[in-house]
Write an enzyme that holds these catalytic residues in place. Sequence first.
Site, PDB file in Angstrom:
ATOM      1  N   SER A  35     -16.706   9.674  74.056  1.00 15.25           N
ATOM      2  CA  SER A  35     -15.642  10.522  74.598  1.00 15.25           C
ATOM      3  C   SER A  35     -16.028  11.973  74.395  1.00 15.25           C
ATOM      4  O   SER A  35     -16.211  12.426  73.261  1.00 15.25           O
ATOM      5  CB  SER A  35     -14.325  10.239  73.878  1.00 15.25           C
ATOM      6  OG  SER A  35     -13.474  11.356  74.024  1.00 15.25           O
ATOM      7  N   MET A  39      -5.065   1.481  72.928  1.00 18.72           N
ATOM      8  CA  MET A  39      -5.144   2.681  72.087  1.00 18.72           C
ATOM      9  C   MET A  39      -5.010   2.257  70.629  1.00 18.72           C
ATOM     10  O   MET A  39      -4.033   1.614  70.246  1.00 18.72           O
ATOM     11  CB  MET A  39      -4.012   3.661  72.416  1.00 18.72           C
ATOM     12  CG  MET A  39      -4.131   4.392  73.746  1.00 18.72           C
ATOM     13  SD  MET A  39      -5.688   5.264  74.042  1.00 18.72           S
ATOM     14  CE  MET A  39      -5.774   6.389  72.651  1.00 18.72           C
ATOM     15  N   HIS A  74      -9.648   8.695  81.598  1.00 21.90           N
ATOM     16  CA  HIS A  74      -8.482   8.180  80.858  1.00 21.90           C
ATOM     17  C   HIS A  74      -7.369   9.212  81.046  1.00 21.90           C
ATOM     18  O   HIS A  74      -7.405  10.281  80.441  1.00 21.90           O
ATOM     19  CB  HIS A  74      -8.888   7.998  79.387  1.00 21.90           C
ATOM     20  CG  HIS A  74      -7.760   7.652  78.472  1.00 21.90           C
ATOM     21  ND1 HIS A  74      -7.867   7.739  77.104  1.00 21.90           N
ATOM     22  CD2 HIS A  74      -6.492   7.204  78.723  1.00 21.90           C
ATOM     23  CE1 HIS A  74      -6.713   7.367  76.549  1.00 21.90           C
ATOM     24  NE2 HIS A  74      -5.865   7.051  77.510  1.00 21.90           N
ATOM     25  N   HIS A 117     -16.711   8.815  78.761  1.00 23.91           N
ATOM     26  CA  HIS A 117     -15.240   8.750  78.731  1.00 23.91           C
ATOM     27  C   HIS A 117     -14.650  10.161  78.740  1.00 23.91           C
ATOM     28  O   HIS A 117     -15.000  10.997  77.899  1.00 23.91           O
ATOM     29  CB  HIS A 117     -14.836   7.987  77.463  1.00 23.91           C
ATOM     30  CG  HIS A 117     -13.376   7.738  77.305  1.00 23.91           C
ATOM     31  ND1 HIS A 117     -12.739   6.647  77.857  1.00 23.91           N
ATOM     32  CD2 HIS A 117     -12.418   8.423  76.630  1.00 23.91           C
ATOM     33  CE1 HIS A 117     -11.459   6.666  77.520  1.00 23.91           C
ATOM     34  NE2 HIS A 117     -11.233   7.739  76.781  1.00 23.91           N
ATOM     35  N   ASP A 135     -11.174  12.381  78.516  1.00 21.94           N
ATOM     36  CA  ASP A 135      -9.776  12.355  78.097  1.00 21.94           C
ATOM     37  C   ASP A 135      -9.013  13.475  78.781  1.00 21.94           C
ATOM     38  O   ASP A 135      -9.191  14.642  78.449  1.00 21.94           O
ATOM     39  CB  ASP A 135      -9.694  12.493  76.574  1.00 21.94           C
ATOM     40  CG  ASP A 135     -10.135  11.212  75.898  1.00 21.94           C
ATOM     41  OD1 ASP A 135      -9.551  10.163  76.210  1.00 21.94           O
ATOM     42  OD2 ASP A 135     -11.078  11.255  75.090  1.00 21.94           O
ATOM     43  N   MET A 181      -4.129  10.733  80.423  1.00 21.80           N
ATOM     44  CA  MET A 181      -2.972  10.832  79.533  1.00 21.80           C
ATOM     45  C   MET A 181      -2.054  11.890  80.119  1.00 21.80           C
ATOM     46  O   MET A 181      -1.863  12.972  79.558  1.00 21.80           O
ATOM     47  CB  MET A 181      -3.430  11.203  78.116  1.00 21.80           C
ATOM     48  CG  MET A 181      -4.074  10.031  77.396  1.00 21.80           C
ATOM     49  SD  MET A 181      -5.046  10.571  75.976  1.00 21.80           S
ATOM     50  CE  MET A 181      -6.580  10.956  76.789  1.00 21.80           C
ATOM     51  N   ASP A 238      -9.915   2.501  72.057  1.00 20.38           N
ATOM     52  CA  ASP A 238     -10.062   3.953  71.985  1.00 20.38           C
ATOM     53  C   ASP A 238      -9.251   4.508  70.820  1.00 20.38           C
ATOM     54  O   ASP A 238      -8.034   4.347  70.768  1.00 20.38           O
ATOM     55  CB  ASP A 238      -9.545   4.532  73.318  1.00 20.38           C
ATOM     56  CG  ASP A 238      -9.750   6.028  73.456  1.00 20.38           C
ATOM     57  OD1 ASP A 238     -10.314   6.656  72.552  1.00 20.38           O
ATOM     58  OD2 ASP A 238      -9.343   6.560  74.512  1.00 20.38           O
ATOM     59  N   MET A 269      -5.614  15.304  79.414  1.00 18.99           N
ATOM     60  CA  MET A 269      -4.302  15.466  78.767  1.00 18.99           C
ATOM     61  C   MET A 269      -3.551  16.628  79.407  1.00 18.99           C
ATOM     62  O   MET A 269      -4.144  17.672  79.668  1.00 18.99           O
ATOM     63  CB  MET A 269      -4.483  15.770  77.282  1.00 18.99           C
ATOM     64  CG  MET A 269      -5.309  14.731  76.551  1.00 18.99           C
ATOM     65  SD  MET A 269      -5.481  15.205  74.823  1.00 18.99           S
ATOM     66  CE  MET A 269      -6.618  13.928  74.254  1.00 18.99           C
TER      67      MET A 269
END
Length: 221
Positions: A6, A135, A64, A31, A33, A66, A173, A35
């Site tokens: 990540s 998660m 991913h 990966h 992330d 979020m 993760d 957000m």
Amino acid sequence: MKIAPSILSADFTRLGEQVKQVEEAGADIIHFDIMDGHFVPNISIGLPVIESLRPFTALPIDAHLMISNPERYIDSFARAGADMISVHVEAVVHLHRVVEHIHRLDCKAGVVVNPATSLYVLDEILPYVDYVLVMSVNPGFGGQKFIPTSIDKIRRLKSMITTRQLRVAIEVDGGIDLTTAPLVVEAGADWLVAGSAIFGAESPAQAVKEMRSVLQAIVKE
Ligand code: DX5
Ligand code: ZN
């Protein structure tokens, strides 16, 4: 068994270089992330970072999300170069529609469950997804402590998948390092996301290799 570094914990001033290092060391997936400061209490990176790294790596890009209302951004993430897109079940009302949308864009579709979300919410969507992301920390930050009950959750998810004879991968993760990686793999995880354990290490490449050898040792057992 796939290793997915990540980039959240990478050095953003040398992002391309660090991605190349983990790629050459044998990482399988990169990966990302994403957000939004709304679904999770933190803001990270977004579309332009995927766009710039896309031509830079041959590895699949795993987005991913979020974010709240992820359905609004699926087209943009596919266009930016994501190969795999996962959405949180907690953030989506019409989950089946979103999963089909991701598939129509020729991406692998994943659904994500927070630590306190029951696996029962996956009952109906399971046959439609390529992967479930479990998660093992509360999403929002890198470097958090692994939540130990995730191990039994992975075991139960694995049994749901095998009982129903589905081909769904389990991605894990949060708090994955050389100690927790073997535990989640023994429980049934297929893909491991690791941020601080890889990019927080002195040599990210060496960290990928060490994780690979730990995983290989379990498979041989
Ligand atoms: C957490 C993110 C993770 C994070 C993992 O919200 O989804 O991908 O980067 O970081 P570590 O491996 O440091 O727990
Ligand atoms: Zn993640």
